[in-house]
Design an enzyme around this catalytic site. Structure first.
Site, PDB file in Angstrom:
ATOM      1  N   GLU A 132      24.786  19.755  76.889  1.00  0.00           N
ATOM      2  CA  GLU A 132      24.029  20.166  75.705  1.00  0.00           C
ATOM      3  C   GLU A 132      23.848  21.680  75.650  1.00  0.00           C
ATOM      4  O   GLU A 132      23.944  22.292  74.581  1.00  0.00           O
ATOM      5  CB  GLU A 132      22.675  19.461  75.678  1.00  0.00           C
ATOM      6  CG  GLU A 132      22.761  17.947  75.595  1.00  0.00           C
ATOM      7  CD  GLU A 132      23.581  17.449  74.411  1.00  0.00           C
ATOM      8  OE1 GLU A 132      23.587  18.126  73.355  1.00  0.00           O
ATOM      9  OE2 GLU A 132      24.235  16.400  74.537  1.00  0.00           O
ATOM     10  N   GLU A 173      32.869  18.861  71.041  1.00  0.00           N
ATOM     11  CA  GLU A 173      32.501  17.974  72.147  1.00  0.00           C
ATOM     12  C   GLU A 173      33.358  18.253  73.378  1.00  0.00           C
ATOM     13  O   GLU A 173      32.854  18.305  74.504  1.00  0.00           O
ATOM     14  CB  GLU A 173      32.647  16.501  71.729  1.00  0.00           C
ATOM     15  CG  GLU A 173      31.536  16.001  70.835  1.00  0.00           C
ATOM     16  CD  GLU A 173      30.186  16.038  71.533  1.00  0.00           C
ATOM     17  OE1 GLU A 173      30.084  15.609  72.691  1.00  0.00           O
ATOM     18  OE2 GLU A 173      29.222  16.514  70.917  1.00  0.00           O
TER      19      GLU A 173
END
Length: 281
Positions: A152, A214
């Site tokens: 993250e 991602e």
């Protein structure tokens, strides 16, 4: 993000072949761009770092006001300790990649949110991190948690929030400046911001960017956790547990995330690179 859990109702981006061509034409005509560290990919960047950090801090405050914070002291401390270790690694990574000015803007916060039904986490621009308690049975230990937090944080330092916000301002609001959008359409802009942080996604012209982001966060995240003293091999085990947890995935072309099999294969490819940063504590 770790899962496809939708935390807010997000308006669907413009979709369709013609819309995609128009979107690409608009993006191509704009000069605002940045470079993703490590991968070298060019990204659209129409929102300033200071605007993103300020918006992230406010959205973090607003989001936490509507959530129940964990009272489990042991788990809360683990999130804080792992978070600070990853934060130091992230600042080291940023300085090594010519991002000292950005590193100085980070005011790190790590919060454990009590929601056992949500296996998720996020990091807003400026280092505001939230971890949902539902992810802890899957992380299992500090190394597993480091996989999540580093992933993250990697989204944030790679400016994925700024890139997504730039794309969404174009797709939804015709390229309106962020300050103007916040003034004229505050509710819609806040929804776009939540999507920009990875708290929701839809199939549309933004889909390819999401999967690239991602993968970039996976690769950079491996380095961040390794520098922080956590064995990056734990990432493969974590995603294998995530795969076992799932009740079936949508086809990869309909997902903003790589499939578990693709992700695990990519992680194994990047492990030798990450292991070069790892020193056992």
């Amino acid at each position: 993000m770790m899962t496809m859990t939708l935390l807010r109702h997000i308006p669907r981006p413009v979709a369709g072949g013609l819309a995609a061509l128009l979107f690409a034409a608009i993006v191509g005509s704009l000069g605002g761009c940045a470079i993703v560290p490590l991968t070298g990919r060019s990204q659209l960047s129409l929102v300033s770092e200071s605007e993103l950090v300020a918006l992230g801090a406010q959205d973090y405050k607003d989001l936490l006001a509507g959530e129940k914070l964990s009272t489990n002291r042991a788990e809360t401390r683990t999130v804080a300790v792992v978070g600070q270790n990853v934060a130091r690694s992230a600042e080291q990574f940023m300085r090594a990649n010519g991002m000292s000015r950005q590193a100085a803007d980070y005011q790190w916060e790590f919060t454990l949110i009590e929601d056992d039904a949500t296996a998720n986490a996020f990091c807003m621009p400026g280092g505001k991190v939230g971890v949902y308690s539902g992810i802890l049975p899957i992380t299992k230990n500090s190394a597993g948690l480091a996989v999540v937090v580093a992933h993250e944080v990697a989204h944030a330092i790679a400016n994925h929030g700024g890139e997504r916000m730039s794309q969404l301002l174009l797709a939804q609001l015709g390229g309106m400046a962020l300050s103007q959008a916040l003034s004229q359409k505050p509710e819609e802009t806040q929804q776009l911001a939540m999507m920009a942080y990875g708290l929701g996604a839809n199939v549309g012209v933004l889909l390819p960017y999401d999967r690239k982001q991602e993968s970039e966060a996976d690769r950079i995240g491996l380095i961040l956790m390794a520098q922080a003293g956590y064995d990056p091999q734990a990432a493969v085990s974590f995603w294998q547990r995530m795969e076992a947890q799932g009740s079936g995935e949508p086809p990869e072309f309909l997902s903003t995330h790589p499939s578990h099999a693709t992700r695990i294969s990519d992680l194994r490819t990047w492990l030798p690179e990450a292991m070069g940063y790892y020193k056992k504590p």
